[in-house]
Design a protein around this motif. Structure first.
Motif, PDB file in Angstrom:
ATOM      1  N   GLU A  31      32.054  32.944  57.295  1.00 20.82           N
ATOM      2  CA  GLU A  31      32.360  31.851  56.370  1.00 20.82           C
ATOM      3  C   GLU A  31      33.819  31.903  55.939  1.00 20.82           C
ATOM      4  OE1 GLU A  31      30.355  29.478  55.824  1.00 20.82           O
ATOM      5  OE2 GLU A  31      28.533  30.351  56.674  1.00 20.82           O
ATOM      6  N   ALA A  32      34.424  30.733  55.749  1.00 18.97           N
ATOM      7  CA  ALA A  32      35.848  30.650  55.445  1.00 18.97           C
ATOM      8  C   ALA A  32      36.154  30.789  53.963  1.00 18.97           C
ATOM      9  CB  ALA A  32      36.424  29.329  55.959  1.00 18.97           C
ATOM     10  N   GLN A  33      35.150  30.572  53.109  1.00 24.01           N
ATOM     11  CA  GLN A  33      35.418  30.652  51.677  1.00 24.01           C
ATOM     12  C   GLN A  33      34.144  30.930  50.901  1.00 24.01           C
ATOM     13  OE1 GLN A  33      37.143  26.863  50.724  1.00 24.01           O
ATOM     14  NE2 GLN A  33      35.246  25.723  50.979  1.00 24.01           N
ATOM     15  N   LEU A  64      39.082  43.402  48.340  1.00 28.39           N
ATOM     16  CA  LEU A  64      37.784  43.813  48.859  1.00 28.39           C
ATOM     17  C   LEU A  64      36.653  43.640  47.859  1.00 28.39           C
ATOM     18  CD1 LEU A  64      38.718  46.830  51.124  1.00 28.39           C
ATOM     19  CD2 LEU A  64      37.895  44.580  51.814  1.00 28.39           C
ATOM     20  N   HIS A  65      36.953  43.201  46.634  1.00 30.80           N
ATOM     21  CA  HIS A  65      35.888  42.770  45.734  1.00 30.80           C
ATOM     22  C   HIS A  65      35.429  41.361  46.104  1.00 30.80           C
ATOM     23  CE1 HIS A  65      35.508  45.895  42.507  1.00 30.80           C
ATOM     24  NE2 HIS A  65      36.514  46.347  43.238  1.00 30.80           N
ATOM     25  N   LEU A  66      36.138  40.737  47.027  1.00 36.11           N
ATOM     26  CA  LEU A  66      35.700  39.491  47.653  1.00 36.11           C
ATOM     27  C   LEU A  66      35.617  39.725  49.153  1.00 36.11           C
ATOM     28  CD1 LEU A  66      35.209  36.886  45.910  1.00 36.11           C
ATOM     29  CD2 LEU A  66      36.788  38.488  44.825  1.00 36.11           C
ATOM     30  N   ILE A  73      37.627  29.950  41.259  1.00 37.46           N
ATOM     31  CA  ILE A  73      37.164  29.873  42.648  1.00 37.46           C
ATOM     32  C   ILE A  73      38.358  29.901  43.604  1.00 37.46           C
ATOM     33  CG2 ILE A  73      36.022  28.408  44.353  1.00 37.46           C
ATOM     34  CD1 ILE A  73      34.112  27.517  42.101  1.00 37.46           C
ATOM     35  N   ASP A  74      39.411  29.191  43.263  1.00 36.50           N
ATOM     36  CA  ASP A  74      40.617  29.201  44.102  1.00 36.50           C
ATOM     37  C   ASP A  74      41.182  30.616  44.202  1.00 36.50           C
ATOM     38  OD1 ASP A  74      40.493  26.484  44.575  1.00 36.50           O
ATOM     39  OD2 ASP A  74      41.975  25.967  43.040  1.00 36.50           O
ATOM     40  N   TRP A  75      41.254  31.315  43.063  1.00 33.29           N
ATOM     41  CA  TRP A  75      41.800  32.668  43.061  1.00 33.29           C
ATOM     42  C   TRP A  75      40.902  33.624  43.846  1.00 33.29           C
ATOM     43  CZ3 TRP A  75      42.574  32.414  37.042  1.00 33.29           C
ATOM     44  CH2 TRP A  75      43.597  31.498  36.754  1.00 33.29           C
ATOM     45  N   ALA A  76      39.603  33.441  43.715  1.00 30.96           N
ATOM     46  CA  ALA A  76      38.674  34.276  44.482  1.00 30.96           C
ATOM     47  C   ALA A  76      38.871  34.043  45.979  1.00 30.96           C
ATOM     48  CB  ALA A  76      37.239  33.970  44.077  1.00 30.96           C
ATOM     49  N   ASN A  77      39.059  32.802  46.375  1.00 34.75           N
ATOM     50  CA  ASN A  77      39.274  32.506  47.787  1.00 34.75           C
ATOM     51  C   ASN A  77      40.603  33.067  48.284  1.00 34.75           C
ATOM     52  OD1 ASN A  77      36.904  31.186  48.695  1.00 34.75           O
ATOM     53  ND2 ASN A  77      37.491  29.356  47.547  1.00 34.75           N
ATOM     54  N   TYR A 100      39.833  36.607  48.992  1.00 36.49           N
ATOM     55  CA  TYR A 100      39.027  36.701  50.210  1.00 36.49           C
ATOM     56  C   TYR A 100      39.908  36.574  51.452  1.00 36.49           C
ATOM     57  CZ  TYR A 100      35.439  35.480  53.691  1.00 36.49           C
ATOM     58  OH  TYR A 100      34.641  35.444  54.809  1.00 36.49           O
ATOM     59  N   GLN A 101      40.842  35.642  51.428  1.00 37.54           N
ATOM     60  CA  GLN A 101      41.730  35.477  52.575  1.00 37.54           C
ATOM     61  C   GLN A 101      42.640  36.691  52.751  1.00 37.54           C
ATOM     62  OE1 GLN A 101      41.382  33.190  54.872  1.00 37.54           O
ATOM     63  NE2 GLN A 101      39.666  32.378  53.667  1.00 37.54           N
ATOM     64  N   LEU A 102      43.077  37.293  51.647  1.00 40.57           N
ATOM     65  CA  LEU A 102      43.875  38.516  51.745  1.00 40.57           C
ATOM     66  C   LEU A 102      43.051  39.649  52.348  1.00 40.57           C
ATOM     67  CD1 LEU A 102      45.792  38.434  48.336  1.00 40.57           C
ATOM     68  CD2 LEU A 102      46.758  38.061  50.618  1.00 40.57           C
ATOM     69  N   ALA A 103      41.782  39.712  51.962  1.00 42.19           N
ATOM     70  CA  ALA A 103      40.902  40.726  52.544  1.00 42.19           C
ATOM     71  C   ALA A 103      40.784  40.525  54.052  1.00 42.19           C
ATOM     72  CB  ALA A 103      39.522  40.674  51.884  1.00 42.19           C
ATOM     73  N   ARG A 104      40.578  39.292  54.464  1.00 44.52           N
ATOM     74  CA  ARG A 104      40.408  38.999  55.898  1.00 44.52           C
ATOM     75  C   ARG A 104      41.673  39.333  56.685  1.00 44.52           C
ATOM     76  NH1 ARG A 104      36.203  34.972  57.054  1.00 44.52           N
ATOM     77  NH2 ARG A 104      37.480  34.143  58.731  1.00 44.52           N
ATOM     78  N   ARG A 105      42.833  38.925  56.141  1.00 48.17           N
ATOM     79  CA  ARG A 105      44.081  39.055  56.901  1.00 48.17           C
ATOM     80  C   ARG A 105      44.700  40.443  56.816  1.00 48.17           C
ATOM     81  NH1 ARG A 105      45.270  34.040  54.339  1.00 48.17           N
ATOM     82  NH2 ARG A 105      46.826  35.112  53.045  1.00 48.17           N
ATOM     83  N   HIS A 106      44.506  41.113  55.690  1.00 43.65           N
ATOM     84  CA  HIS A 106      45.254  42.354  55.469  1.00 43.65           C
ATOM     85  C   HIS A 106      44.368  43.596  55.299  1.00 43.65           C
ATOM     86  CE1 HIS A 106      49.051  40.168  55.038  1.00 43.65           C
ATOM     87  NE2 HIS A 106      48.388  39.291  54.313  1.00 43.65           N
TER      88      HIS A 106
END
Length: 266
Positions: free
Chosen positions: A90-92, A144-146, A208-212, A215-221
């Protein structure tokens, strides 16, 4: 030189047992102290009045309360509120799928904001909401909390970091923030990174925006296509550490923005 000293500090920390808590006490307290620097005089009074009701000495210290009670019955109830796990395909974040009944870090922050903005609530009740909100907003900014649902935010991924074995979540929670004394103190940091002039009519959407973002930082980094038992070192550290510092600062700024707004309407 700063990078070299940071790596030396990491090496020393790896041989010392650490309490595994989100951002560590050091990270939470730094965020709280930095957020205090961004508060208006009105907001500082608002915070002080409410912290007095819950016997907490400062915004810096109160950020650790939700971790301090982890071994208690109350702390066990709060356990699922420290994170939100998202399926990797999922993307978000989806609140219904990933945070049913608001039983996640984002939903918990939403609940507390509603209390903090409710002028009919007592100082005691608002103090209790502030006590937990100050922790949820900081946890939300640890990527990583998201993290992914399948590995429990990196807890099930084993890595070797500078020769020390640990899970990926602990690496980001506790190890990456060691050597924070090399960062500017809160007053200097606030001067270097002024509070953005942001107004919001929908703090829930902002959360929600900040959580996403996290999440994107977790995925990329954080994940960065890691395999289990990956060996990590200076390259990974040099890529991750700026993300950690950015998130610490943004967490403090966003905490302050919300508290300033809550205080302004009382």
């Amino acid at each position: 030189m700063r990078k070299l000293v940071s790596i030396i500090c990491i090496g020393l920390v790896l041989i010392i047992p650490a309490r595994v808590m989100s951002w560590g006490f050091q990270g939470h307290e730094y965020i709280g102290a930095l957020a205090w620097e961004y508060l208006t005089p009105e907001a500082k009074m608002w915070v002080s009045e409410r912290l007095q009701k819950v016997n907490e000495p400062s915004l810096s210290v109160v950020t650790t309360w939700a971790d301090r009670v982890r071994g208690s019955e109350e702390g066990q109830f709060l356990g699922p509120l420290h994170y939100a796990n998202i399926p990797p395909e999922e993307a978000q974040l989806d609140m219904q799928r990933d945070c049913p009944n608001r039983r996640c870090v984002v939903g918990a922050a939403m609940n507390d904001i509603e209390v903090m903005f409710d002028t009919n609530q007592s100082l005691q009740v608002q103090g209790e909401a502030l006590r937990t909100f100050s922790h949820w907003i900081t946890d939300m900014h640890q990527p990583l909390h998201l993290g992914y649902q399948e590995d429990r935010g990196g807890n099930d991924i084993r890595v070797t970091f500078f020769g020390a074995e640990m899970n990926l979540h602990r690496l980001w929670d506790s190890i990456m923030i060691r050597g924070m004394d090399l960062m500017p103190n809160p007053s200097e940091q606030a001067a270097l990174h002024p509070l953005p002039t942001v107004t919001s009519s929908d703090w829930h959407a902002a959360l929600i925006d900040w959580a996403n973002e996290s999440y994107q930082l977790a995925r990329r980094h954080a994940y960065a296509d890691l395999e289990n038992n990956a060996e990590l070192g200076e390259i990974y550290f040099n890529q991750a550490r700026p993300i950690v510092e950015q998130q610490l600062i943004q967490s403090a700024q966003r905490m302050a923005l919300i508290i300033n707004a809550a205080a302004a309407q009382q």
